[in-house]
Each structure stands twice: as C-alpha cells, then as structure tokens.
Design a protein around this motif. Structure first.
Motif, PDB file in Angstrom:
ATOM      1  N   GLY A  63     -92.832 -59.216 -47.395  1.00  0.00           N
ATOM      2  CA  GLY A  63     -93.806 -60.292 -47.336  1.00  0.00           C
ATOM      3  C   GLY A  63     -94.783 -60.248 -48.494  1.00  0.00           C
ATOM      4  N   VAL A  83     -92.970 -69.685 -47.304  1.00  0.00           N
ATOM      5  CA  VAL A  83     -93.226 -68.526 -46.447  1.00  0.00           C
ATOM      6  C   VAL A  83     -92.672 -68.758 -45.053  1.00  0.00           C
ATOM      7  CG1 VAL A  83     -95.044 -67.221 -45.280  1.00  0.00           C
ATOM      8  CG2 VAL A  83     -95.219 -67.690 -47.722  1.00  0.00           C
ATOM      9  N   GLU A  86     -88.863 -68.423 -45.083  1.00  0.00           N
ATOM     10  CA  GLU A  86     -88.453 -67.019 -45.199  1.00  0.00           C
ATOM     11  C   GLU A  86     -88.673 -66.291 -43.872  1.00  0.00           C
ATOM     12  OE1 GLU A  86     -87.016 -63.459 -46.846  1.00  0.00           O
ATOM     13  OE2 GLU A  86     -86.879 -65.542 -47.557  1.00  0.00           O
ATOM     14  N   ARG A  87     -89.770 -66.566 -43.209  1.00  0.00           N
ATOM     15  CA  ARG A  87     -90.048 -65.918 -41.921  1.00  0.00           C
ATOM     16  C   ARG A  87     -88.998 -66.311 -40.884  1.00  0.00           C
ATOM     17  NH1 ARG A  87     -92.814 -65.623 -37.034  1.00  0.00           N
ATOM     18  NH2 ARG A  87     -94.351 -63.915 -36.895  1.00  0.00           N
ATOM     19  N   GLN A  88     -88.606 -67.566 -40.872  1.00  0.00           N
ATOM     20  CA  GLN A  88     -87.585 -68.015 -39.929  1.00  0.00           C
ATOM     21  C   GLN A  88     -86.241 -67.354 -40.211  1.00  0.00           C
ATOM     22  OE1 GLN A  88     -87.907 -72.253 -40.551  1.00  0.00           O
ATOM     23  NE2 GLN A  88     -89.322 -72.536 -38.826  1.00  0.00           N
ATOM     24  N   ARG A  90     -85.819 -64.406 -41.626  1.00  0.00           N
ATOM     25  CA  ARG A  90     -85.949 -63.004 -41.204  1.00  0.00           C
ATOM     26  C   ARG A  90     -85.850 -62.889 -39.679  1.00  0.00           C
ATOM     27  NH1 ARG A  90     -85.376 -59.262 -45.368  1.00  0.00           N
ATOM     28  NH2 ARG A  90     -85.989 -60.358 -47.270  1.00  0.00           N
ATOM     29  N   ARG A  91     -86.449 -63.835 -38.973  1.00  0.00           N
ATOM     30  CA  ARG A  91     -86.395 -63.803 -37.516  1.00  0.00           C
ATOM     31  C   ARG A  91     -84.961 -63.980 -37.029  1.00  0.00           C
ATOM     32  NH1 ARG A  91     -86.605 -67.292 -33.097  1.00  0.00           N
ATOM     33  NH2 ARG A  91     -87.737 -66.432 -31.297  1.00  0.00           N
ATOM     34  N   LEU A 112     -91.703 -58.728 -37.523  1.00  0.00           N
ATOM     35  CA  LEU A 112     -92.309 -59.974 -38.002  1.00  0.00           C
ATOM     36  C   LEU A 112     -93.816 -59.809 -38.219  1.00  0.00           C
ATOM     37  CD1 LEU A 112     -90.411 -62.633 -35.865  1.00  0.00           C
ATOM     38  CD2 LEU A 112     -90.132 -62.150 -38.312  1.00  0.00           C
ATOM     39  N   PHE A 115     -94.234 -58.383 -41.557  1.00  0.00           N
ATOM     40  CA  PHE A 115     -94.032 -59.430 -42.565  1.00  0.00           C
ATOM     41  C   PHE A 115     -95.320 -60.226 -42.760  1.00  0.00           C
ATOM     42  CE2 PHE A 115     -92.986 -63.831 -43.663  1.00  0.00           C
ATOM     43  CZ  PHE A 115     -92.196 -63.673 -44.794  1.00  0.00           C
ATOM     44  N   ASP A 116     -95.941 -60.632 -41.655  1.00  0.00           N
ATOM     45  CA  ASP A 116     -97.182 -61.403 -41.741  1.00  0.00           C
ATOM     46  C   ASP A 116     -98.286 -60.599 -42.429  1.00  0.00           C
ATOM     47  OD1 ASP A 116     -95.864 -63.406 -40.380  1.00  0.00           O
ATOM     48  OD2 ASP A 116     -96.648 -62.801 -38.411  1.00  0.00           O
TER      49      ASP A 116
END
Length: 247
Positions: A63, A83, A86-88, A90-91, A112, A115-116
């Motif tokens: 992140g 962002v 990318e988070r979705q 990774r999830r 997650l 990541f945040d």
C-alpha cells in the motif's frame, strides 16, 4: 543510464520500484525493451510480510509503495479510484486463499488493514530526488554461458540418487559447448527450484509431484518421463529445442 538516474528509489520498499524506474526512464526519453522469452526465477522466502509459501500476511509496504507511485506519477484526481481498485483486487486474492484453506477468514481483514495503513504511510513519506550513483569500480561480470550454439541444448533427467553423477555429466557437456539442463526429481511434493551452476548448466530440483509454476496445484501425480517432458516444454522457447536426452 541507470547509474545516472540513481537506480531504484529507496522510498519504495518491496513493491513497485521497477514501475517507478520505468516511468522515470520514459520521462527522460529512454525506451525499455521487452524480451518475451526471458525467464526470471524467483525464490520466495518466509519473512515478516509473507509465509514460506508466497502468501501475503502484511500488505503495508504494498500500500505504501502504491501511494508513493501515485504521488510521483499520477494526477491527483485519479488516486482514490486506483487505490480502491487495487484494494478490491487484493481482497479477491485473499478470499481465494481463504476458500482454498491457505488462510483463515480473520486473516483477510487483518491483511487489508495493513494495506490501508500502508496507503496512509505512503501519503506521508518524504519524496526526495534520487542521487546519482558513483561510477562502478569494475565492469559487470560476464554471464558464464560458454558458447551457446543453436542445436546444442541437452536435457538430463535424473532421480534424486543419481544427482552427483548427473551433475558431473552436465558439467562435462557444458565444457564441450552444449547448453545442458539437469532435472533432478525426488519422489516427493517439494516445490521446484532453479539455479544456474557456475560450471555452465541449469539445475532444476524438486519433487516429482511438486509445483514448478505458481499456478500448479501443490500436489499432482506424474510419471517420471511425463514430468520431465512437461518441464522441458516450459523452457523450450528460451533455451532451444533439446538436442537429445541423456539417460
């Protein structure tokens, strides 16, 4: 050129330093050449951010590096959307690991959250000019391939108990100008590992039933000859069609 640009920017840690370098090269008017048949053999090792298998347990640096890359190269109004995407991704990957039984449900939320936290870290990191690297004290070392000539590729399959003898055979073939690849398979499900020996040959080692690609199942039944044929096919493009097998 790379030394003049300072090489990799140390503000990146673990992720996206290569993307940043390519974008900096492009900004300087340079081009990057794509080599489709080049092979990179990664040896994943257990560490603070991943387990022995390449499973993510901490996405902080992922992140943070993404946030830094966006600050350096992307318009500000695009950052939030990138962002989120990318988070979705990774999830989704974490959930796939969870369904496969590699991680627990609670690990998804934990990863997650790292990541945040990394995104917040990357937004606050100081971005400094990358200083030019000093002149090298010596030239790059040559890659010890000998004279690799077309039609000289050789394949040497070996059971684990034949390893020492077949390594001698591979070294002798390399000294004679061939490009040998030695496959040493044990009756296990160990993942495969690739090294290039200083004698001038490739050494592939692992279990007959183990994975050699990250997309392979952890365990799969193979006959010895069929497994060797499959592994040879993966590298025929970059090392040439085998001249013959030495048994």
């Amino acid at each position: 050129v790379l030394a003049g640009m300072g090489g990799f920017d140390p503000v990146f840690r673990q992720s996206l330093e290569d993307a940043d370098l390519n974008l900096r090269l492009a900004a300087e008017g340079h081009a990057a050449a794509m080599v489709p048949l080049a092979k990179v053999h990664l040896g994943p090792a257990e560490g603070r951010s991943r387990r022995e298998e390449p499973l993510p347990s901490d996405l902080h640096q992922v992140g943070a590096s993404l946030a830094v890359l966006l600050r350096k190269h992307a318009p500000a109004h695009t950052h939030a959307e990138i962002v989120l995407a990318e988070r979705q991704d990774r999830r989704r990957a974490l959930i796939e690991h969870m369904i496969a039984g590699r991680i627990e449900p609670r690990d998804v939320g934990r990863a997650l959250r790292t990541f945040d936290a990394g995104i917040a870290d990357g937004k606050a990191r100081a971005i400094e000019p990358v200083p030019r690297l000093p002149a090298p004290v010596a030239a790059f070392l040559p890659f010890p391939t000998g004279e690799a000539r077309p039609g000289r590729t050789r394949v040497l399959p070996a059971r684990i108990w034949e390893r020492a003898k077949r390594m001698q055979d591979a070294a002798a073939l390399a000294a004679a100008g061939h490009v040998p690849t030695l496959y040493v398979l044990s009756p296990t499900a160990r993942p495969h590992r690739v090294t290039y020996r200083p004698e001038g040959y490739w050494l592939h080692e692992g279990g007959l039933f183990g994975r050699s690609l990250s997309s392979d199942p952890a365990v799969r039944y193979w006959r010895f000859d069929r497994r060797v044929e499959r592994e040879v096919s993966l590298f025929a493009g970059s090392r040439g069609a085998p001249f013959g097998k030495s048994r």
